[in-house]
Design a protein around this motif. Structure first.
Motif, PDB file in Angstrom:
ATOM      1  N   ARG A  14      -1.819   4.376  -6.558  1.00 55.42           N
ATOM      2  CA  ARG A  14      -3.317   4.135  -6.616  1.00 55.42           C
ATOM      3  C   ARG A  14      -4.169   4.496  -5.244  1.00 55.42           C
ATOM      4  N   LEU A  15      -3.200   4.431  -4.063  1.00 49.55           N
ATOM      5  CA  LEU A  15      -3.850   4.538  -2.895  1.00 49.55           C
ATOM      6  C   LEU A  15      -4.392   5.973  -2.712  1.00 49.55           C
ATOM      7  N   MET A  71      -1.707   9.847  -9.820  1.00 53.49           N
ATOM      8  CA  MET A  71      -1.420   8.799  -8.861  1.00 53.49           C
ATOM      9  C   MET A  71      -0.310   9.120  -7.890  1.00 53.49           C
ATOM     10  N   GLN A  72      -0.385   8.827  -6.708  1.00 54.08           N
ATOM     11  CA  GLN A  72       0.782   9.381  -5.718  1.00 54.08           C
ATOM     12  C   GLN A  72       0.879   8.373  -4.421  1.00 54.08           C
ATOM     13  N   SER A  73       1.985   7.914  -4.258  1.00 55.11           N
ATOM     14  CA  SER A  73       2.035   7.065  -2.975  1.00 55.11           C
ATOM     15  C   SER A  73       2.855   7.710  -1.800  1.00 55.11           C
ATOM     16  N   LEU A 126       0.709  -1.241   0.016  1.00 56.15           N
ATOM     17  CA  LEU A 126      -0.060   0.167  -0.055  1.00 56.15           C
ATOM     18  C   LEU A 126       0.842   1.274  -0.172  1.00 56.15           C
ATOM     19  N   TYR A 127       1.844   1.262   0.765  1.00 55.58           N
ATOM     20  CA  TYR A 127       2.937   2.550   0.883  1.00 55.58           C
ATOM     21  C   TYR A 127       3.458   2.797  -0.478  1.00 55.58           C
ATOM     22  N   PHE A 170      -2.640  13.701  -0.435  1.00 56.57           N
ATOM     23  CA  PHE A 170      -3.616  12.899  -1.426  1.00 56.57           C
ATOM     24  C   PHE A 170      -4.849  13.567  -2.029  1.00 56.57           C
ATOM     25  N   ALA A 171      -5.314  14.491  -1.068  1.00 61.54           N
ATOM     26  CA  ALA A 171      -6.373  15.255  -1.414  1.00 61.54           C
ATOM     27  C   ALA A 171      -7.720  14.465  -2.160  1.00 61.54           C
ATOM     28  N   THR A 172      -8.143  13.332  -1.219  1.00 64.07           N
ATOM     29  CA  THR A 172      -9.118  12.542  -1.466  1.00 64.07           C
ATOM     30  C   THR A 172      -9.918  12.165  -0.380  1.00 64.07           C
ATOM     31  N   THR A 173     -10.821  11.411  -0.452  1.00 62.18           N
ATOM     32  CA  THR A 173     -11.592  10.811   0.538  1.00 62.18           C
ATOM     33  C   THR A 173     -11.309   9.469   0.915  1.00 62.18           C
ATOM     34  N   HIS A 174     -11.653   9.157   2.371  1.00 65.58           N
ATOM     35  CA  HIS A 174     -11.391   7.642   2.567  1.00 65.58           C
ATOM     36  C   HIS A 174     -12.132   6.622   1.938  1.00 65.58           C
ATOM     37  N   GLU A 175     -13.488   7.152   1.443  1.00 65.56           N
ATOM     38  CA  GLU A 175     -14.240   6.223   0.848  1.00 65.56           C
ATOM     39  C   GLU A 175     -13.623   5.838  -0.523  1.00 65.56           C
ATOM     40  N   ILE A 176     -13.279   6.976  -1.220  1.00 66.67           N
ATOM     41  CA  ILE A 176     -12.642   6.868  -2.605  1.00 66.67           C
ATOM     42  C   ILE A 176     -11.446   5.734  -2.712  1.00 66.67           C
ATOM     43  N   ALA A 177     -10.776   6.340  -1.633  1.00 73.81           N
ATOM     44  CA  ALA A 177      -9.448   5.336  -1.376  1.00 73.81           C
ATOM     45  C   ALA A 177      -9.719   3.800  -1.078  1.00 73.81           C
ATOM     46  N   VAL A 178     -10.418   3.703  -0.231  1.00 74.59           N
ATOM     47  CA  VAL A 178     -11.186   2.245   0.003  1.00 74.59           C
ATOM     48  C   VAL A 178     -11.828   1.444  -1.224  1.00 74.59           C
TER      49      VAL A 178
END
Ligand code: HEC
Ligand code: HEC
Length: 367
Positions: free
Chosen positions: A70-71, A80-82, A65-66, A151-159
């Motif tokens: 796509r995380l 994409m950013q890790s 994951l690290y 990451f500028a996203t949400t937990h829902e989108i990442a999951v």
């Protein structure tokens, strides 16, 4: 007979006291305990939450994951950013940018320099980030998703995104017992991986263990570092961590806005201008120093402590030479101190394949 049952009793006692090697059972699911190295002279207390024990399966998942771009919930190579994009192993897990700061997925630059991942499993106080305020490594991971400069996203989108990548559900099952993917499990796995990053093989460590000797210049630097003369040891002298892990004001400024320092978290005026004292492990691999990256070389840092100190009512009392503007080292003393700071570089740590990108992780994009 009595003797045999006595021996059997002892045998069983020994067997059941070997807890360390027993499998860890999470929700009826059997996992393998992960063994951390246990270097002598390192703290014995580990910062591992009871609800997130270290397992081989969890660490493996965390490592994937690290390094997986796509995380952050995106599939296009240019967005994409890790974690690796800002925490690079070859730099001791800080950014290779000349500013020392990170650049988030939206191109926004982080307000502070990137902090290294090194020996965080030994952090005694639950305080992460330059101003503190984040209680656990798991908390740090979770906040990365929502920050505009990360990451500028949400937990829902990442999951959802991680769930849609076929390698992951089975790996979550291995680590946590079911294929269910949640932000808590993502954070737990990554935190486990980060806790494995232990540096204990720099030339300084080998010197502490009496395995090698340092050069005469390095020894002179060591003596300066550890004495009142250069006065570094009060705050960075603890040999395993090279930080006392406290928030300090090291006399860089006289005016404090109080918006990004320890005061911003505690509201206590005594905390103006205080930031977390960073570990000096692998410090020579950094491009910029201090929370704001104001110094661009270790020479500039040494000049600051030697004759650049700025007095204010908030300076830490351990900055003993602040009234004199600094410790007033000679040029050759500065060179010796610099030589010693270079012994903190741990080549084994920055090249350790266990901490690098899994060779079979394919995202279809360059790193
Ligand atoms: C865009 C750059 C960027 C990305 C991506 C990023 N970080 Fe960071 N990280 C930073 C910066 C900057 C800091 C310092 C934050 C501060 O205090 O202002 C930091 C601080 C940390 C810290 C605190 C270290 C300490 O000593 O207190 C940890 C732990 C951490 N990051 C882990 C991660 C993990 C895990 C990921 C991936 C999920 C990640 N970071 C992704 C830039 C980044
Ligand atoms: C009173 C405590 C204190 C003393 C004494 C002290 N430091 Fe620091 N040091 C800090 C703090 C706090 C920071 C971070 C400050 C910030 O980010 O604004 C820091 C930052 C640094 C950094 C930058 C690290 C990075 O990752 O950006 C280096 C290098 C450093 N110190 C070396 C030294 C040396 C060498 C000495 C002795 C000459 C010394 N320090 C003495 C508290 C101290």
């Amino acid at each position: 007979m009595r003797k045999i049952s006595y021996l059997l009793f002892i045998f069983l006692l020994v067997l059941f006291s070997c807890k360390r090697d027993e499998p860890i059972v999470i929700d009826d699911h059997v996992t393998t305990p992960f063994k951390l190295p246990n270097p002598r002279y390192f703290p014995t207390e580990l910062n591992i939450p009871a609800d997130n024990p270290m397992t081989v399966e969890g660490v493996k998942l965390g490592r994937y994951l690290y390094y997986d771009g796509r995380l952050n919930g995106r599939f296009h190579c240019d967005s994409m950013q890790s974690c690796y994009s800002c925490h690079q192993q070859e730099r001791g897990f800080v950014s290779k940018n000349s500013s020392g700061k990170g650049i988030g997925v939206k191109g926004i630059i982080s307000p502070h320099t990137v902090m290294p991942h090194v020996n965080l499993v030994y952090r005694s106080e639950p305080t992460f980030a330059w101003a503190g305020g984040l209680a656990t490594l798991e908390d740090v991971v979770k906040i990365v998703f929502s920050l505009d400069f990360e990451f500028a996203t949400t937990h829902e989108i990442a999951v959802e995104t991680i769930n849609s990548i076929s390698i992951y559900p089975p790996m979550f099952k291995d680590a946590f017992g079911t294929e269910e993917i949640t932000i808590d499990r993502i954070a737990k796995a990554i935190a486990q991986f980060v806790r494995t990053m232990i540096s204990y093989n720099s030339r300084f460590d080998q010197f502490v263990r009496h395995e090698i000797n340092l050069t005469p210049a390095e020894i002179r630097g060591y003596e300066l570092f550890m004495s009142e003369k250069a006065d570094c040891f009060h705050c960075h002298g603890e040999p395993a961590l090279l930080t006392g892990s406290l928030f300090m004001n090291n006399a860089k400024d006289s005016l404090f806005a109080g918006d990004d320092d320890r005061f911003s978290v505690t509201g206590d005026p005594a905390d103006y201008g205080k930031y977390f004292t960073p570990s000096l492990r692998n410090v020579a691999l950094r491009n910029a120093f201090m929370h704001d990256g104001r110094f661009k070389s270790l020479e500039e840092v040494i000049d600051h402590y030697s004759h650049g100190l700025v007095n204010s009512p908030y300076v830490d009392p351990l900055m003993k030479y602040v009234a004199f503007g600094g410790t007033q080292l000679t040029e050759s003393e500065k060179a010796d101190l610099l030589a010693f700071l270079n012994t903190f570089t741990d080549d084994q740590f920055i090249n350790n394949p266990d901490f690098s990108k899994p060779p079979d992780l394919k995202t279809g994009c360059p790193d």
